[in-house]
Design a protein around this motif. Structure first.
Motif, mmCIF file in Angstrom:
data_model
loop_
_atom_site.group_PDB
_atom_site.id
_atom_site.type_symbol
_atom_site.label_atom_id
_atom_site.label_comp_id
_atom_site.label_asym_id
_atom_site.label_seq_id
_atom_site.Cartn_x
_atom_site.Cartn_y
_atom_site.Cartn_z
ATOM 1 N N SER A 1 -5.086 -6.720 -19.074
ATOM 2 C CA SER A 1 -5.561 -5.972 -17.919
ATOM 3 C C SER A 1 -5.231 -6.753 -16.654
ATOM 4 N N GLN A 2 -5.189 -6.042 -15.510
ATOM 5 C CA GLN A 2 -4.820 -6.658 -14.260
ATOM 6 C C GLN A 2 -5.946 -7.550 -13.762
ATOM 7 N N GLN A 3 -5.603 -8.700 -13.216
ATOM 8 C CA GLN A 3 -6.596 -9.573 -12.613
ATOM 9 C C GLN A 3 -7.019 -9.006 -11.275
ATOM 10 N N GLY A 4 -6.034 -8.543 -10.503
ATOM 11 C CA GLY A 4 -6.352 -7.977 -9.203
ATOM 12 C C GLY A 4 -6.035 -6.489 -9.189
ATOM 13 N N GLU A 5 -6.894 -5.723 -8.570
ATOM 14 C CA GLU A 5 -6.656 -4.289 -8.461
ATOM 15 C C GLU A 5 -6.830 -3.880 -7.020
ATOM 16 N N GLU A 6 -5.814 -3.204 -6.467
ATOM 17 C CA GLU A 6 -5.893 -2.756 -5.088
ATOM 18 C C GLU A 6 -6.455 -1.345 -5.020
ATOM 19 N N ASP A 7 -7.070 -1.083 -3.915
ATOM 20 C CA ASP A 7 -7.669 0.225 -3.686
ATOM 21 C C ASP A 7 -7.574 0.521 -2.186
ATOM 22 N N PRO A 8 -7.134 1.701 -1.747
ATOM 23 C CA PRO A 8 -6.721 2.825 -2.599
ATOM 24 C C PRO A 8 -5.311 2.622 -3.153
ATOM 25 N N GLN A 9 -4.892 3.469 -4.060
ATOM 26 C CA GLN A 9 -3.530 3.395 -4.581
ATOM 27 C C GLN A 9 -2.539 3.853 -3.524
ATOM 28 N N ALA A 10 -2.965 4.805 -2.691
ATOM 29 C CA ALA A 10 -2.082 5.313 -1.652
ATOM 30 C C ALA A 10 -2.891 5.562 -0.388
ATOM 31 N N LEU A 11 -2.246 5.324 0.750
ATOM 32 C CA LEU A 11 -2.909 5.479 2.044
ATOM 33 C C LEU A 11 -1.895 6.024 3.038
ATOM 34 N N SER A 12 -2.267 7.113 3.720
ATOM 35 C CA SER A 12 -1.371 7.738 4.684
ATOM 36 C C SER A 12 -2.091 7.843 6.014
ATOM 37 N N ILE A 13 -1.521 7.244 7.053
ATOM 38 C CA ILE A 13 -2.171 7.226 8.361
ATOM 39 C C ILE A 13 -1.152 7.489 9.464
ATOM 40 N N GLN A 14 -1.657 7.693 10.678
ATOM 41 C CA GLN A 14 -0.810 7.872 11.837
ATOM 42 C C GLN A 14 -0.586 6.524 12.529
ATOM 43 N N GLU A 15 0.554 6.422 13.140
ATOM 44 C CA GLU A 15 0.867 5.212 13.910
ATOM 45 C C GLU A 15 -0.252 4.944 14.915
ATOM 46 N N GLY A 16 -0.627 3.672 15.041
ATOM 47 C CA GLY A 16 -1.697 3.295 15.963
ATOM 48 C C GLY A 16 -3.047 3.155 15.298
ATOM 49 N N GLU A 17 -3.223 3.814 14.162
ATOM 50 C CA GLU A 17 -4.486 3.691 13.424
ATOM 51 C C GLU A 17 -4.520 2.368 12.667
ATOM 52 N N ASN A 18 -5.718 2.005 12.234
ATOM 53 C CA ASN A 18 -5.875 0.816 11.405
ATOM 54 C C ASN A 18 -5.786 1.200 9.928
ATOM 55 N N ALA A 19 -5.269 0.290 9.131
ATOM 56 C CA ALA A 19 -5.168 0.510 7.690
ATOM 57 C C ALA A 19 -5.953 -0.579 6.967
ATOM 58 N N THR A 20 -6.818 -0.169 6.073
ATOM 59 C CA THR A 20 -7.603 -1.131 5.297
ATOM 60 C C THR A 20 -7.337 -0.952 3.815
ATOM 61 N N MET A 21 -7.003 -2.051 3.165
ATOM 62 C CA MET A 21 -6.764 -2.050 1.728
ATOM 63 C C MET A 21 -7.684 -3.077 1.089
ATOM 64 N N ASN A 22 -8.143 -2.777 -0.097
ATOM 65 C CA ASN A 22 -9.078 -3.653 -0.783
ATOM 66 C C ASN A 22 -8.496 -4.164 -2.090
ATOM 67 N N CYS A 23 -8.996 -5.304 -2.490
ATOM 68 C CA CYS A 23 -8.543 -5.919 -3.732
ATOM 69 C C CYS A 23 -9.752 -6.472 -4.457
ATOM 70 N N SER A 24 -9.866 -6.154 -5.735
ATOM 71 C CA SER A 24 -10.937 -6.736 -6.545
ATOM 72 C C SER A 24 -10.303 -7.553 -7.660
ATOM 73 N N TYR A 25 -10.963 -8.622 -8.037
ATOM 74 C CA TYR A 25 -10.433 -9.476 -9.094
ATOM 75 C C TYR A 25 -11.562 -9.859 -10.043
ATOM 76 N N LYS A 26 -11.193 -10.518 -11.149
ATOM 77 C CA LYS A 26 -12.184 -10.690 -12.203
ATOM 78 C C LYS A 26 -12.652 -12.121 -12.419
ATOM 79 N N THR A 27 -11.757 -13.071 -12.299
ATOM 80 C CA THR A 27 -12.128 -14.450 -12.628
ATOM 81 C C THR A 27 -12.165 -15.318 -11.380
ATOM 82 N N SER A 28 -12.652 -16.540 -11.533
ATOM 83 C CA SER A 28 -12.691 -17.465 -10.399
ATOM 84 C C SER A 28 -11.282 -17.776 -9.918
ATOM 85 N N ILE A 29 -11.152 -17.951 -8.629
ATOM 86 C CA ILE A 29 -9.836 -18.200 -8.050
ATOM 87 C C ILE A 29 -9.884 -19.413 -7.135
#
Lengths: 115, 113
Positions: B1-29
């Protein structure tokens, strides 16, 4: 060199043939990694070399896959008796030391197509 | 299984807007890194945040790390069409005595001009 170099950039091969993919890491980088990325997917770890230590082969999907690193520098990934499911982009990365403290530098990849 | 998982899988925005992506992981880093990939080729290192850091900035990029929740976020402010790419988080997890960087499936960002 200035970056990680991979060759060839594209490779089309017939099912059942063997292929060799080459990676030339950044000079002085002791760690070298191979990944595979299928279309629209994440990176699948294949194998890791660190200095003169025995490689970590835990990600190799089958015994058709092998890799070596000569003189602590250039690495070759070999796929024997290629299958259509081997079609993917094969990415190589290198880093100074281990643990990722200095980031990983990737090559542009080899796009392998098995027909 | 993946250690890191990004969310969302896809993001569509207009120029000038902010984009936020998240990542979750499982073990100590010991650190977490964000990468960008154009056209399914090589990944480009964007920013690294160490496990004892909570926030880091680089130009229009802001990364946060919450080790208690095992999550990180990447914020791209004032997005541009040229930011269109896939973004991956990578964590270096200890595996059999070695640190193997593992990547999630990525977030595909499209910025419309």
């Amino acid at each position: 060199g200035a970056g990680v170099s991979q060759s060839p950039s594209n490779k089309v091969t017939e099912k059942g043939k063997d292929v060799e993919l080459r990676c030339d890491p950044i000079s002085g980088h002791t760690a070298l990694y191979w990944y595979r990325q299928s279309l629209g997917q994440g990176l699948e770890f294949l194998i890791y070399f660190q200095g003169n230590s025995a490689p970590d082969k835990s990600g190799l999907p089958s015994d058709r896959f092998s890799a070596e690193r000569t003189g602590g520098s250039v690495s070759t990934l070999t796929i024997q008796r290629t299958q259509q499911e081997d079609s993917a982009v094969y990415l190589c990365a290198s880093s100074f030391g281990t643990g990722g403290s200095y980031g990983y530098t990737f090559g542009s990849g080899t796009r392998l197509t098995v027909v | 299984s993946q250690q890191g998982e990004e969310d969302p899988q896809a993001l569509s925005i207009q120029e000038g807007e902010n984009a936020t992506m998240n990542c979750s992981y499982k073990t100590s880093i010991n650190n977490l890194q964000w990468y960008r990939q154009n056209s399914g080729r090589g990944l480009v290192h964007l920013i690294l945040i160490r496990s004892n850091e909570r926030e880091k900035h680089s130009g229009r990029l802001r990364v946060t790390l919450d080790t208690s929740k095992k999550s990180s976020s990447l914020l791209i402010t004032a997005s541009r069409a040229a930011d269109t790419a896939s973004y991956f988080c990578a964590t270096a997890a200890l595996s059999g005595g070695s640190y193997i960087p593992t990547f999630g499936r990525g977030t595909s960002l499209i910025v419309h001009p």
